[in-house]
Scaffold this motif. Structure first.
Motif, mmCIF file in Angstrom:
data_model
loop_
_atom_site.group_PDB
_atom_site.id
_atom_site.type_symbol
_atom_site.label_atom_id
_atom_site.label_comp_id
_atom_site.label_asym_id
_atom_site.label_seq_id
_atom_site.Cartn_x
_atom_site.Cartn_y
_atom_site.Cartn_z
ATOM 1 N N CYS A 52 5.604 -8.847 1.141
ATOM 2 C CA CYS A 52 4.242 -9.382 1.139
ATOM 3 C C CYS A 52 4.252 -10.837 1.595
ATOM 4 O O CYS A 52 4.962 -11.667 1.028
ATOM 5 N N ARG A 53 3.458 -11.137 2.594
ATOM 6 C CA ARG A 53 3.382 -12.513 3.095
ATOM 7 C C ARG A 53 2.555 -13.385 2.163
ATOM 8 O O ARG A 53 2.770 -14.589 2.076
ATOM 9 N N GLU A 57 6.864 -11.500 -1.881
ATOM 10 C CA GLU A 57 7.616 -10.607 -2.759
ATOM 11 C C GLU A 57 7.748 -9.235 -2.102
ATOM 12 O O GLU A 57 6.951 -8.863 -1.241
ATOM 13 N N LYS A 58 8.754 -8.503 -2.541
ATOM 14 C CA LYS A 58 8.940 -7.139 -2.060
ATOM 15 C C LYS A 58 7.891 -6.257 -2.717
ATOM 16 O O LYS A 58 7.639 -6.361 -3.919
ATOM 17 N N ARG A 59 7.262 -5.375 -1.901
ATOM 18 C CA ARG A 59 6.243 -4.460 -2.412
ATOM 19 C C ARG A 59 6.394 -3.095 -1.780
ATOM 20 O O ARG A 59 6.787 -2.977 -0.629
ATOM 21 N N ALA A 60 6.025 -2.094 -2.543
ATOM 22 C CA ALA A 60 5.905 -0.734 -2.019
ATOM 23 C C ALA A 60 4.419 -0.397 -2.075
ATOM 24 O O ALA A 60 3.822 -0.379 -3.153
ATOM 25 N N GLY A 89 4.655 -3.718 14.722
ATOM 26 C CA GLY A 89 5.959 -3.176 14.363
ATOM 27 C C GLY A 89 6.988 -4.229 14.038
ATOM 28 O O GLY A 89 8.183 -4.002 14.165
ATOM 29 N N GLN A 90 6.529 -5.421 13.592
ATOM 30 C CA GLN A 90 7.451 -6.517 13.329
ATOM 31 C C GLN A 90 7.325 -7.024 11.895
ATOM 32 O O GLN A 90 7.619 -8.178 11.628
ATOM 33 N N ILE A 91 6.941 -6.179 10.976
ATOM 34 C CA ILE A 91 6.796 -6.577 9.580
ATOM 35 C C ILE A 91 8.166 -6.620 8.908
ATOM 36 O O ILE A 91 9.039 -5.812 9.219
ATOM 37 N N GLU A 92 8.358 -7.575 8.012
ATOM 38 C CA GLU A 92 9.609 -7.663 7.277
ATOM 39 C C GLU A 92 9.617 -6.569 6.208
ATOM 40 O O GLU A 92 8.654 -6.393 5.475
ATOM 41 N N THR A 93 10.714 -5.824 6.122
ATOM 42 C CA THR A 93 10.835 -4.723 5.163
ATOM 43 C C THR A 93 12.081 -4.911 4.319
ATOM 44 O O THR A 93 12.875 -5.805 4.562
ATOM 45 N N TRP A 94 12.251 -4.031 3.378
ATOM 46 C CA TRP A 94 13.452 -4.057 2.523
ATOM 47 C C TRP A 94 13.943 -2.645 2.286
ATOM 48 O O TRP A 94 13.304 -1.689 2.486
#
Length: 94
Positions: A52-53, A57-60, A89-94
């Motif tokens: 999340c920008r 934080e990391k989010r699902a 298609g350039q979003i940061e993921t985990w």
């Protein structure tokens, strides 16, 4: 005005072609977005795993068919940037 501008058949044809062109563009955009969204990593519940920008934080999160996250706030610039990143298609993921 030319005679062609007064021709109801000609106006109908031009209107129909313009409408078809807009539908094609929208379909192509949706296809591209859908293809990019499907490439995102997902959790076991089908939620996309994003960073999340807005809150860093990391989010699902669940995404709509158009690739819009359920937490999207159209008034927030961070959320707007996140949506643009998803669509590109350039979003940061985990």
């Amino acid at each position: 005005m030319s005679d062609e501008d007064d021709d109801p058949v000609g106006r109908f044809i031009r209107k129909t072609f313009r409408s078809a062109g807009r539908q094609y563009a929208k379909t192509r955009e949706n296809f591209t977005t859908g293809r990019q969204v499907s490439k995102l990593p997902h959790d076991e519940y089908g939620r996309a795993r994003l960073v999340c920008r807005r809150y860093a934080e990391k989010r699902a999160v669940l995404l709509s068919d158009a690739g819009v996250p359920e937490c999207f706030d159209p008034e927030n610039p961070d959320c707007q940037g996140c949506l643009e990143d998803i669509q590109e298609g350039q979003i940061e993921t985990w």
